[in-house]
Motif scaffolding. Sequence first.
Motif, short mmCIF file in Angstrom:
data_model
loop_
_atom_site.label_atom_id
_atom_site.label_comp_id
_atom_site.label_asym_id
_atom_site.label_seq_id
_atom_site.Cartn_x
_atom_site.Cartn_y
_atom_site.Cartn_z
N TYR A 122 20.28 18.79 -11.26
CA TYR A 122 20.88 17.64 -10.58
C TYR A 122 20.17 16.36 -10.98
CZ TYR A 122 22.49 14.65 -6.77
OH TYR A 122 23.02 13.63 -6.04
N ARG A 123 18.85 16.42 -11.08
CA ARG A 123 18.10 15.23 -11.48
C ARG A 123 18.44 14.83 -12.91
NH1 ARG A 123 14.24 17.13 -7.76
NH2 ARG A 123 13.14 18.46 -9.21
N PHE A 137 23.75 9.81 -15.83
CA PHE A 137 24.61 8.74 -15.34
C PHE A 137 23.89 7.39 -15.34
CE2 PHE A 137 26.89 12.38 -13.37
CZ PHE A 137 28.11 12.17 -14.01
N ARG A 138 22.59 7.40 -15.10
CA ARG A 138 21.82 6.16 -15.17
C ARG A 138 21.83 5.61 -16.60
NH1 ARG A 138 17.74 7.93 -12.73
NH2 ARG A 138 16.41 8.45 -14.51
N LYS A 139 21.75 6.52 -17.57
CA LYS A 139 21.78 6.10 -18.97
C LYS A 139 23.14 5.51 -19.34
CE LYS A 139 20.01 9.01 -21.86
NZ LYS A 139 19.85 10.19 -22.75
N GLU A 191 25.26 4.10 -17.33
CA GLU A 191 25.36 2.80 -16.65
C GLU A 191 24.59 1.74 -17.42
OE1 GLU A 191 24.56 0.86 -12.20
OE2 GLU A 191 23.85 2.88 -12.68
N ALA A 192 23.42 2.11 -17.94
CA ALA A 192 22.60 1.15 -18.69
C ALA A 192 23.27 0.76 -20.01
CB ALA A 192 21.21 1.76 -18.97
N ILE A 193 23.93 1.71 -20.67
CA ILE A 193 24.63 1.41 -21.92
C ILE A 193 25.78 0.45 -21.66
CG2 ILE A 193 26.06 2.40 -23.76
CD1 ILE A 193 24.29 4.94 -23.51
N GLU A 194 26.55 0.72 -20.60
CA GLU A 194 27.65 -0.17 -20.24
C GLU A 194 27.13 -1.57 -19.90
OE1 GLU A 194 29.50 1.94 -17.07
OE2 GLU A 194 30.71 3.21 -18.40
N PHE A 195 26.00 -1.62 -19.24
CA PHE A 195 25.39 -2.91 -18.88
C PHE A 195 25.02 -3.69 -20.14
CE2 PHE A 195 22.03 -5.78 -17.65
CZ PHE A 195 22.36 -6.20 -16.37
N ALA A 196 24.40 -2.99 -21.10
CA ALA A 196 23.97 -3.65 -22.34
C ALA A 196 25.15 -4.23 -23.11
CB ALA A 196 23.19 -2.67 -23.22
N ALA A 254 18.71 0.94 -23.63
CA ALA A 254 19.69 1.46 -22.68
C ALA A 254 19.70 2.98 -22.68
CB ALA A 254 21.07 0.91 -23.00
N HIS A 255 19.49 3.58 -23.85
CA HIS A 255 19.45 5.04 -23.94
C HIS A 255 18.21 5.62 -23.25
CE1 HIS A 255 22.73 4.63 -26.84
NE2 HIS A 255 22.95 5.91 -26.64
#
Length: 270
Positions: free
Chosen positions: A116-117, A123-125, A127-132, A167-168
């Motif tokens: 799960y972690r 998903f955090r990765k 989100e970070a790629i989309e942010f970048a 982001a990765h």
Amino acid sequence: MKTFQQHPIVYVVSDSVGETAELVIKAAASQFGNTTIEVRRIPYVEDEATINEVVALAKDVGAMIAFTLVVPEIKAHLVATAEREKVEIVDIMGPILDKLTSLLELRPRYKPGLVYRLDEEYFRKVEAIEFAVKYDDGRDPRGILNADIVLIGVSRTSKTPLSQYLAHKGLKVANVPIVPELEPPEELFRIQPSKCIGLHISPEKLHEIRSERLKSLGLKKEANYASMKRIDDELTYSEQVMEKIGCDVIDVSNKAVEETANVISNHFTG
């Protein structure tokens, strides 16, 4: 053929959320056409009393128990209790753990919830790629305030590839070009200087990079974009902005993107 008075039930017992076991059960059930199986998750099981209750419920309704329990003591109690009460059980995680233990010649950590972690990390990765992508090249200054890291520098200092590389690693990165003709976004001066990284490059290296860029576009290398005077003006202005912000500066002249990214990543996560 066995006849059920209701949909057959599978209790999913897990010391985490139980998502892995449920997906496996549903994937297997799909091989039997339109047969409907009711999956009931019992997550975060950490004690023998809960095991006893689930086994009793399963026995009452003729259900099967599928489990992903990695703590040996809890798993052993379920196996023994189910065997005593004649309840069918399926160990979803155990066989692969045993095989990997042999293959890797290592012992598992036996810590619940690691899958799960890992999902959360994935998903955090994303989100970070989309942010970048969204806040690349100063497209929307509002991203500066929500970024983990803000990269600034003149054109061709690898801001975009650095943003994607970081982001990765799960870091939200915005990058902003510094151009003499444009005032830097006010947001740059509202964030903590420690969140901002200035990218410096030598005039000679920048001239080489920009000349190659013009050549690849079929343009003359004598264009103002690659002229030494233009480069000196841009770098001087960039240094002034970085000094005003008070941010750390990294010289990327002779560094690969990966090397610079690791320096930045270690600075923020080390």
